[in-house]
Structure formats: C-alpha cells, structure tokens
Scaffold this active site. Structure first.
Site, mmCIF file in Angstrom:
data_model
loop_
_atom_site.group_PDB
_atom_site.id
_atom_site.type_symbol
_atom_site.label_atom_id
_atom_site.label_comp_id
_atom_site.label_asym_id
_atom_site.label_seq_id
_atom_site.Cartn_x
_atom_site.Cartn_y
_atom_site.Cartn_z
ATOM 1 N N ASN A 11 0.863 -1.353 0.137
ATOM 2 C CA ASN A 11 -0.058 0.050 0.212
ATOM 3 C C ASN A 11 0.963 1.321 0.073
ATOM 4 O O ASN A 11 1.572 1.541 0.993
ATOM 5 C CB ASN A 11 -0.739 -0.166 1.205
ATOM 6 C CG ASN A 11 -1.906 1.158 1.315
ATOM 7 O OD1 ASN A 11 -1.504 2.451 1.181
ATOM 8 N ND2 ASN A 11 -3.043 0.703 1.819
ATOM 9 N N HIS A 14 0.871 6.150 1.711
ATOM 10 C CA HIS A 14 1.627 7.318 2.637
ATOM 11 C C HIS A 14 3.157 7.694 1.877
ATOM 12 O O HIS A 14 3.506 8.689 2.441
ATOM 13 C CB HIS A 14 2.155 6.590 3.973
ATOM 14 C CG HIS A 14 0.995 6.305 4.658
ATOM 15 N ND1 HIS A 14 -0.021 7.392 5.057
ATOM 16 C CD2 HIS A 14 0.292 5.019 5.365
ATOM 17 C CE1 HIS A 14 -0.923 6.671 5.654
ATOM 18 N NE2 HIS A 14 -1.036 5.543 5.764
ATOM 19 N N HIS A 47 -5.900 3.508 -1.527
ATOM 20 C CA HIS A 47 -6.848 3.959 -1.005
ATOM 21 C C HIS A 47 -7.392 5.302 -1.476
ATOM 22 O O HIS A 47 -6.658 6.276 -0.862
ATOM 23 C CB HIS A 47 -6.888 3.797 0.494
ATOM 24 C CG HIS A 47 -8.235 4.319 1.089
ATOM 25 N ND1 HIS A 47 -8.637 3.980 2.738
ATOM 26 C CD2 HIS A 47 -9.635 4.520 0.979
ATOM 27 C CE1 HIS A 47 -9.781 4.350 2.863
ATOM 28 N NE2 HIS A 47 -10.296 4.588 1.669
ATOM 29 N N ARG A 49 -9.375 8.034 -0.897
ATOM 30 C CA ARG A 49 -10.508 8.401 0.160
ATOM 31 C C ARG A 49 -11.119 9.507 -0.370
ATOM 32 O O ARG A 49 -10.550 10.483 -1.099
ATOM 33 C CB ARG A 49 -9.367 9.061 1.359
ATOM 34 C CG ARG A 49 -8.712 7.716 2.036
ATOM 35 C CD ARG A 49 -8.218 8.190 3.439
ATOM 36 N NE ARG A 49 -9.175 8.307 4.505
ATOM 37 C CZ ARG A 49 -9.431 7.862 5.630
ATOM 38 N NH1 ARG A 49 -8.667 6.732 5.554
ATOM 39 N NH2 ARG A 49 -10.282 7.720 6.360
ATOM 40 N N ARG A 53 -6.909 12.992 1.077
ATOM 41 C CA ARG A 53 -5.607 13.360 1.857
ATOM 42 C C ARG A 53 -4.721 13.193 1.338
ATOM 43 O O ARG A 53 -3.405 13.315 1.802
ATOM 44 C CB ARG A 53 -5.915 13.008 3.248
ATOM 45 C CG ARG A 53 -5.876 11.635 3.647
ATOM 46 C CD ARG A 53 -6.020 11.027 4.999
ATOM 47 N NE ARG A 53 -7.424 11.285 5.754
ATOM 48 C CZ ARG A 53 -7.931 10.839 6.592
ATOM 49 N NH1 ARG A 53 -6.861 10.122 7.533
ATOM 50 N NH2 ARG A 53 -8.909 10.912 7.299
ATOM 51 N N HIS A 54 -4.449 11.701 0.611
ATOM 52 C CA HIS A 54 -3.075 11.038 0.145
ATOM 53 C C HIS A 54 -3.089 10.936 -1.328
ATOM 54 O O HIS A 54 -2.782 11.524 -2.201
ATOM 55 C CB HIS A 54 -2.516 9.967 0.987
ATOM 56 C CG HIS A 54 -3.487 9.003 1.442
ATOM 57 N ND1 HIS A 54 -4.348 8.294 0.855
ATOM 58 C CD2 HIS A 54 -3.736 8.584 2.819
ATOM 59 C CE1 HIS A 54 -4.955 7.439 1.468
ATOM 60 N NE2 HIS A 54 -4.689 7.404 2.726
ATOM 61 N N GLU A 73 -8.736 0.370 -2.502
ATOM 62 C CA GLU A 73 -9.396 0.466 -1.443
ATOM 63 C C GLU A 73 -10.674 1.505 -1.606
ATOM 64 O O GLU A 73 -10.016 2.790 -1.823
ATOM 65 C CB GLU A 73 -8.655 0.721 -0.301
ATOM 66 C CG GLU A 73 -7.612 -0.698 0.040
ATOM 67 C CD GLU A 73 -7.046 -0.255 1.315
ATOM 68 O OE1 GLU A 73 -7.026 0.758 1.871
ATOM 69 O OE2 GLU A 73 -5.940 -0.928 1.497
ATOM 70 N N THR A 104 -8.070 3.765 8.577
ATOM 71 C CA THR A 104 -9.383 3.017 8.652
ATOM 72 C C THR A 104 -9.509 2.466 10.118
ATOM 73 O O THR A 104 -8.721 1.171 10.017
ATOM 74 C CB THR A 104 -9.231 1.914 7.230
ATOM 75 O OG1 THR A 104 -8.969 2.606 6.218
ATOM 76 C CG2 THR A 104 -10.629 1.236 6.937
ATOM 77 N N GLU A 155 -10.969 -9.415 3.641
ATOM 78 C CA GLU A 155 -9.646 -8.775 4.237
ATOM 79 C C GLU A 155 -10.044 -8.830 5.510
ATOM 80 O O GLU A 155 -10.799 -8.008 6.018
ATOM 81 C CB GLU A 155 -9.152 -7.719 3.515
ATOM 82 C CG GLU A 155 -7.932 -7.229 4.188
ATOM 83 C CD GLU A 155 -7.050 -6.124 3.239
ATOM 84 O OE1 GLU A 155 -7.259 -5.863 2.192
ATOM 85 O OE2 GLU A 155 -6.125 -5.371 4.051
ATOM 86 N N HIS A 194 -3.628 -4.176 7.975
ATOM 87 C CA HIS A 194 -3.685 -3.012 8.800
ATOM 88 C C HIS A 194 -2.592 -3.249 10.061
ATOM 89 O O HIS A 194 -2.907 -4.187 10.790
ATOM 90 C CB HIS A 194 -5.125 -3.054 9.187
ATOM 91 C CG HIS A 194 -5.308 -1.315 9.687
ATOM 92 N ND1 HIS A 194 -4.807 -0.741 10.727
ATOM 93 C CD2 HIS A 194 -5.762 -0.351 8.642
ATOM 94 C CE1 HIS A 194 -4.987 0.580 10.697
ATOM 95 N NE2 HIS A 194 -5.675 0.657 9.278
HETATM 96 N N1 PXP Z 1 -5.708 -3.046 4.302
HETATM 97 C C1 PXP Z 1 -6.796 -2.026 4.260
HETATM 98 C C2 PXP Z 1 -8.122 -2.635 3.896
HETATM 99 C C3 PXP Z 1 -6.343 -0.861 4.685
HETATM 100 O O1 PXP Z 1 -7.268 0.228 4.822
HETATM 101 C C4 PXP Z 1 -5.062 -0.284 4.995
HETATM 102 C C5 PXP Z 1 -4.765 1.097 5.299
HETATM 103 O O2 PXP Z 1 -5.003 1.771 4.248
HETATM 104 C C6 PXP Z 1 -4.094 -1.332 4.908
HETATM 105 C C7 PXP Z 1 -4.399 -2.599 4.598
HETATM 106 C C8 PXP Z 1 -2.707 -1.347 5.222
HETATM 107 O O3 PXP Z 1 -2.446 -1.022 6.548
HETATM 108 P P1 PXP Z 1 -1.179 -0.135 7.000
HETATM 109 O O4 PXP Z 1 -0.898 0.969 6.282
HETATM 110 O O5 PXP Z 1 -1.162 -0.092 8.648
HETATM 111 O O6 PXP Z 1 -0.170 -1.212 6.779
#
Ligand code: PXP
Length: 285
Positions: A11, A14, A47, A49, A53-54, A73, A104, A155, A194
């Site tokens: 992901n 960030h 994601h 959003r 924001r990102h 996402e 999330t 998930e 997550h």
């Molecule tokens: N899976 C889902 C569905 C998420 O919403 C997120 C965060 O955007 C992640 C995985 C990844 O989480 P993390 O950034 O904490 O590794």
C-alpha cells in the site's frame, strides 16, 4: 514446514501523504509502486479516500495503466463508486470511511449496511472488476454476510492484533485464525492487513488460509529510514560537485551534466514517466 505462497500487496498511500504535505509532485506513489513491484510486491494497493488526503484521482488513473495488479480500497460513497466503475481495478476492497479518523479504524459493517454493499458489489462486477473484497473484523456474522452480499474475498482487519500485546494479542490472533478458517470454508479468498510490521507479521503470515497481506505504513516508514543514507549522499555530492569537486562521477539530470561524488548510488525520481537514473548505464534511461 512449507506454508505455501502468500502474496504481498504494498500500500503506497503514505508516499502520497508525504507529497501532499507540501503539495509537490514528489515523492511519486506511482514510482514507489513500480519499485515495490520490482522488489517482489505481488500487487499494489491504494485507498482513494473521499477527502483525497493522500492518493489523488490521477495517481489511480496512471497506476491503472502501469501496475499489473491494482487493488483499490474504497468506500461505498457514490462518487467513489462511479470512479471505480470507470477505472475497473483488478480488485476493489470496500472499506468503511470516516473523515475524522487517522486511518481505517474498524471493519466494514456488512450486516448493518447489507443492501448498499450488495448493490455496490453487483455494480463493480458488472463494470468488469474481477474480485471484490470486503475489509471486515474477524467475525463470523460479518464473514457470512460478506458471502451473501456476493463478495468473492474478505480482508481481515489486523488492527486490534497489532495494537495489543501478550494474552490479549494471543486472543486476537486466535480470532483471526478461526475467522480465516471459516471464511476459507465458505469458499471466500482470505486476505489480511492493517498495522502489520516487521515485528508482528510472522504469526499472521503463518496462517495458511490467508493468501495475501496488504501492508503500507511500516514499509513506507522503513523505506524512509533505509533510503536516508543514499538521499543524503546524493544531495551532498551535488553540492560539492557544484563547487567543482575533484572526485567526480559524471551523471546526467534532466540533460544537465553534473559532477557527483564517487560513492553515490541512487535513483533520481522526478515525476516524469521513464526518467530514471541508472548507475550501471551511466545515465538516464
Ligand atoms: N488493508 C486495508 C483494507 C487498509 O485500509 C489499510 C490501510 O489503508 C491497509 C491494509 C494497510 O494498513 P497499514 O498502512 O497499517 O499497513
């Protein structure tokens, strides 16, 4: 012991968080995605959003063209659903979204929002999306409702597992294991994610029924630290070279010849498709 293959979805949200902090055009999440794929990521997760924001719409459009397997996402907000129907990612993961949250927090309440979620799943499949996954807590009712709503994957939210320690964490791990068995028995594909990091990932990665982990924050954080030395070297070598430093590697940045210091190895990363510095080829590819 052979636990079989498990996919890593990286992901890159960030990377975009860092870019949006200054509204620059770097660091580029698309370029980060390409590097992640080169390094062994099986898919890229972003994601989009509602508050942007990102990740921005353009990021998703460009990734759709460049990334071989894209997992989007998304909330069930109508504007976002329409974007997803137009982009047709390889996989859509429906997630809950509240504007004030940092990330999330908690899984999707499929039981409580069954009709809307079912409708969105139908629409995404009709648009040509191959897999629709629901981001849910490790809870049998939510898993059952996910299957009834027509999702082909779930998930499991590992946030609470990541935030707890000791006995409480062991309990969470058991809950995730049981949920993974249950979902797999129903014929759902199982992913998890997550809050996973280099310390806590092992017990989750060992759960055989889990076929994929989506990990973002810890990988981007590690990339910042692990890349710091090379980034500093590059700036220092440019500074010294601009004063006619003797120890030179000649390399090219956007067509301009600059002398650099000999120990630097690195990648120039402006948001220009295909513009990448390679030390081996001695220039920009
Ligand atoms: N899976 C889902 C569905 C998420 O919403 C997120 C965060 O955007 C992640 C995985 C990844 O989480 P993390 O950034 O904490 O590794």
């Amino acid at each position: 012991m052979d636990y079989g293959y498990i996919r890593l979805g990286v992901n890159v949200d960030h990377v975009a968080t860092l870019r949006q902090a200054r509204l620059t055009n770097y660091p580029d999440p698309v370029e980060a995605a390409m590097i992640a794929l080169d390094a062994g990521a099986d898919l890229i997760t972003v994601h989009l959003r509602e508050d942007r924001r990102h990740i921005q719409d353009d990021d998703v459009y460009v990734m759709r063209r460049l990334v071989p397997y894209l997992n989007l996402e998304m909330s069930v907000n109508e504007d976002i659903v329409k974007i997803a129907e137009g982009i047709v990612p390889d996989c859509c993961t429906l997630v809950p979204e509240r504007r004030e949250e940092l990330t999330t927090e908690g899984g999707l309440d499929v039981v409580g929002n069954f009709e809307r979620i079912k409708e969105v799943i139908d629409r995404l499949f009709t648009a040509g999306v191959k897999k629709v996954s629901l981001f849910i807590e490790a809870d049998k009712k939510q898993i059952g409702a996910s299957q009834e709503a027509g999702a082909t994957a779930v998930e499991l939210h590992t946030g609470r597992y990541a935030d707890t320690r000791g006995k409480e964490q062991e309990k969470e791990l058991e809950r995730i294991k049981e949920a993974a068995y249950f979902a797999a028995e129903l014929g759902l594909e199982v992913a998890a994610g997550h809050g996973l990091n280099y310390e806590n990932v092992v017990p989750i990665a060992k759960i055989y029924e889990i076929e994929e982990l989506n990990i973002g924050h810890s990988i981007v954080a590690a990339a910042v630290i692990e890349g710091m030395a090379s980034a500093v070297w590059r700036m220092k070598s440019i500074m010294l070279a601009s004063r006619g430093g003797e120890d030179v590697w000649n390399y090219w940045v956007r067509g301009e010849k600059i002398s650099g210091s000999s120990d630097f190895r690195g990648v120039i990363s402006p948001r220009v498709p295909g513009l990448r510095f390679s030390w081996d080829s001695g220039g920009i590819e």
